[in-house]
Scaffold this motif. Structure first.
Motif, PDB file in Angstrom:
ATOM      1  N   ASP A 298       0.798  -1.224   0.000  1.00 41.94           N
ATOM      2  CA  ASP A 298       0.000   0.000   0.000  1.00 41.94           C
ATOM      3  C   ASP A 298       0.833   1.277   0.000  1.00 41.94           C
ATOM      4  N   TRP A 299       2.141   1.179   0.167  1.00 44.10           N
ATOM      5  CA  TRP A 299       2.929   2.408   0.147  1.00 44.10           C
ATOM      6  C   TRP A 299       3.539   2.683  -1.223  1.00 44.10           C
ATOM      7  N   VAL A 300       3.257   1.838  -2.197  1.00 43.28           N
ATOM      8  CA  VAL A 300       3.746   2.091  -3.546  1.00 43.28           C
ATOM      9  C   VAL A 300       2.831   3.119  -4.194  1.00 43.28           C
ATOM     10  N   PRO A 301       3.339   4.311  -4.495  1.00 41.21           N
ATOM     11  CA  PRO A 301       2.501   5.370  -5.062  1.00 41.21           C
ATOM     12  C   PRO A 301       2.175   5.126  -6.531  1.00 41.21           C
ATOM     13  N   GLU A 302       1.081   5.701  -6.971  1.00 43.26           N
ATOM     14  CA  GLU A 302       0.693   5.596  -8.378  1.00 43.26           C
ATOM     15  C   GLU A 302       1.745   6.216  -9.292  1.00 43.26           C
ATOM     16  N   ALA A 303       2.504   7.168  -8.787  1.00 42.59           N
ATOM     17  CA  ALA A 303       3.526   7.837  -9.591  1.00 42.59           C
ATOM     18  C   ALA A 303       4.733   6.944  -9.873  1.00 42.59           C
ATOM     19  N   CYS A 304       4.810   5.806  -9.234  1.00 39.44           N
ATOM     20  CA  CYS A 304       5.936   4.897  -9.430  1.00 39.44           C
ATOM     21  C   CYS A 304       5.891   4.310 -10.836  1.00 39.44           C
ATOM     22  N   THR A 305       7.029   4.380 -11.533  1.00 38.09           N
ATOM     23  CA  THR A 305       7.095   3.849 -12.895  1.00 38.09           C
ATOM     24  C   THR A 305       7.726   2.461 -12.952  1.00 38.09           C
ATOM     25  N   LEU A 306       8.064   1.896 -11.803  1.00 37.65           N
ATOM     26  CA  LEU A 306       8.605   0.543 -11.778  1.00 37.65           C
ATOM     27  C   LEU A 306       7.523  -0.409 -12.276  1.00 37.65           C
ATOM     28  N   PRO A 307       7.852  -1.282 -13.224  1.00 36.64           N
ATOM     29  CA  PRO A 307       6.836  -2.217 -13.716  1.00 36.64           C
ATOM     30  C   PRO A 307       6.214  -3.019 -12.569  1.00 36.64           C
ATOM     31  N   THR A 308       4.935  -3.203 -12.639  1.00 37.03           N
ATOM     32  CA  THR A 308       4.197  -3.893 -11.585  1.00 37.03           C
ATOM     33  C   THR A 308       4.818  -5.246 -11.257  1.00 37.03           C
ATOM     34  N   SER A 309       5.288  -5.954 -12.251  1.00 40.27           N
ATOM     35  CA  SER A 309       5.868  -7.280 -12.021  1.00 40.27           C
ATOM     36  C   SER A 309       7.155  -7.226 -11.203  1.00 40.27           C
ATOM     37  N   GLU A 310       7.837  -6.077 -11.178  1.00 39.80           N
ATOM     38  CA  GLU A 310       9.085  -5.934 -10.423  1.00 39.80           C
ATOM     39  C   GLU A 310       8.881  -5.379  -9.013  1.00 39.80           C
ATOM     40  N   ARG A 311       7.682  -4.922  -8.720  1.00 35.50           N
ATOM     41  CA  ARG A 311       7.431  -4.295  -7.417  1.00 35.50           C
ATOM     42  C   ARG A 311       7.601  -5.243  -6.234  1.00 35.50           C
ATOM     43  N   PRO A 312       7.147  -6.500  -6.316  1.00 35.13           N
ATOM     44  CA  PRO A 312       7.358  -7.391  -5.160  1.00 35.13           C
ATOM     45  C   PRO A 312       8.836  -7.557  -4.794  1.00 35.13           C
ATOM     46  N   LEU A 313       9.700  -7.613  -5.794  1.00 39.63           N
ATOM     47  CA  LEU A 313      11.131  -7.728  -5.522  1.00 39.63           C
ATOM     48  C   LEU A 313      11.660  -6.476  -4.840  1.00 39.63           C
ATOM     49  N   ARG A 314      11.267  -5.306  -5.324  1.00 39.35           N
ATOM     50  CA  ARG A 314      11.710  -4.048  -4.707  1.00 39.35           C
ATOM     51  C   ARG A 314      11.179  -3.939  -3.277  1.00 39.35           C
ATOM     52  N   LEU A 315       9.922  -4.325  -3.073  1.00 41.05           N
ATOM     53  CA  LEU A 315       9.367  -4.299  -1.722  1.00 41.05           C
ATOM     54  C   LEU A 315      10.150  -5.223  -0.803  1.00 41.05           C
ATOM     55  N   ALA A 316      10.544  -6.375  -1.314  1.00 45.30           N
ATOM     56  CA  ALA A 316      11.346  -7.306  -0.518  1.00 45.30           C
ATOM     57  C   ALA A 316      12.706  -6.706  -0.175  1.00 45.30           C
ATOM     58  N   GLU A 317      13.290  -5.974  -1.125  1.00 46.36           N
ATOM     59  CA  GLU A 317      14.577  -5.324  -0.869  1.00 46.36           C
ATOM     60  C   GLU A 317      14.438  -4.274   0.236  1.00 46.36           C
ATOM     61  N   PHE A 318      13.373  -3.486   0.184  1.00 51.61           N
ATOM     62  CA  PHE A 318      13.134  -2.520   1.258  1.00 51.61           C
ATOM     63  C   PHE A 318      12.881  -3.248   2.572  1.00 51.61           C
ATOM     64  N   GLY A 319      12.128  -4.332   2.522  1.00 53.04           N
ATOM     65  CA  GLY A 319      11.867  -5.116   3.725  1.00 53.04           C
ATOM     66  C   GLY A 319      13.153  -5.599   4.366  1.00 53.04           C
ATOM     67  N   GLU A 320      14.074  -6.081   3.545  1.00 56.90           N
ATOM     68  CA  GLU A 320      15.377  -6.521   4.053  1.00 56.90           C
ATOM     69  C   GLU A 320      16.133  -5.341   4.645  1.00 56.90           C
ATOM     70  N   LEU A 321      16.123  -4.210   3.960  1.00 58.71           N
ATOM     71  CA  LEU A 321      16.798  -3.021   4.466  1.00 58.71           C
ATOM     72  C   LEU A 321      16.216  -2.600   5.812  1.00 58.71           C
ATOM     73  N   PHE A 322      14.909  -2.659   5.936  1.00 58.98           N
ATOM     74  CA  PHE A 322      14.251  -2.244   7.176  1.00 58.98           C
ATOM     75  C   PHE A 322      14.642  -3.117   8.368  1.00 58.98           C
ATOM     76  N   THR A 323      15.035  -4.351   8.127  1.00 59.18           N
ATOM     77  CA  THR A 323      15.454  -5.218   9.245  1.00 59.18           C
ATOM     78  C   THR A 323      16.726  -4.706   9.894  1.00 59.18           C
ATOM     79  N   TRP A 324      17.470  -3.874   9.186  1.00 58.59           N
ATOM     80  CA  TRP A 324      18.724  -3.334   9.704  1.00 58.59           C
ATOM     81  C   TRP A 324      18.560  -1.992  10.420  1.00 58.59           C
ATOM     82  N   VAL A 325      17.390  -1.403  10.376  1.00 52.17           N
ATOM     83  CA  VAL A 325      17.191  -0.085  10.983  1.00 52.17           C
ATOM     84  C   VAL A 325      17.421  -0.168  12.491  1.00 52.17           C
ATOM     85  N   LEU A 326      18.341   0.641  12.972  1.00 52.30           N
ATOM     86  CA  LEU A 326      18.640   0.699  14.396  1.00 52.30           C
ATOM     87  C   LEU A 326      17.660   1.620  15.119  1.00 52.30           C
TER      88      LEU A 326
END
Length: 104
Positions: free
Chosen positions: A6-34
């Motif tokens: 739900d945080w992917v904005p309509e203005a995002c031009t990343l192809p829909t099929s690639e969004r789950p991978l990008r979300l997973a990358e952010f998810g992994e990054l968020f695990t490191w937030v101190l």
């Protein structure tokens, strides 16, 4: 960690099929937030260990390519790094969703 789509904005031009991978990358990054701090309605600072800075910069660079309204900046903070995420007022809802996702 699963990041809600739900945080992917309509203005995002990343192809829909690639969004789950990008979300997973952010998810992994968020695990490191101190810690995080909402500095302003339009800015969120995430403190990360310095050894994940390269990965964070890579994700930020690629995200800026498809969602040009994001501004990412990085600064050292002792042994850590601060990843500053800024958006225009019109996209504070995206920053709200990122803040919720990273704090889960």
């Amino acid at each position: 960690m699963t990041v809600p789509e739900d945080w992917v904005p309509e203005a995002c031009t990343l192809p829909t099929s690639e969004r789950p991978l990008r979300l997973a990358e952010f998810g992994e990054l968020f695990t490191w937030v101190l810690r995080s701090e909402r500095v302003h309605d339009t800015r969120l600072d995430l403190v990360l260990p310095a050894d994940v800075e390269s990965a964070a910069r890579d994700v930020a660079r690629r995200e800026s390519e498809c969602c040009s309204f994001f501004t990412f900046e990085f600064d050292g903070a002792g042994d850590d790094v601060v990843m500053r995420i800024e958006v225009p007022v019109a996209h504070t809802d995206v920053l709200d969703a990122i803040e919720r996702a990273q704090s889960q």
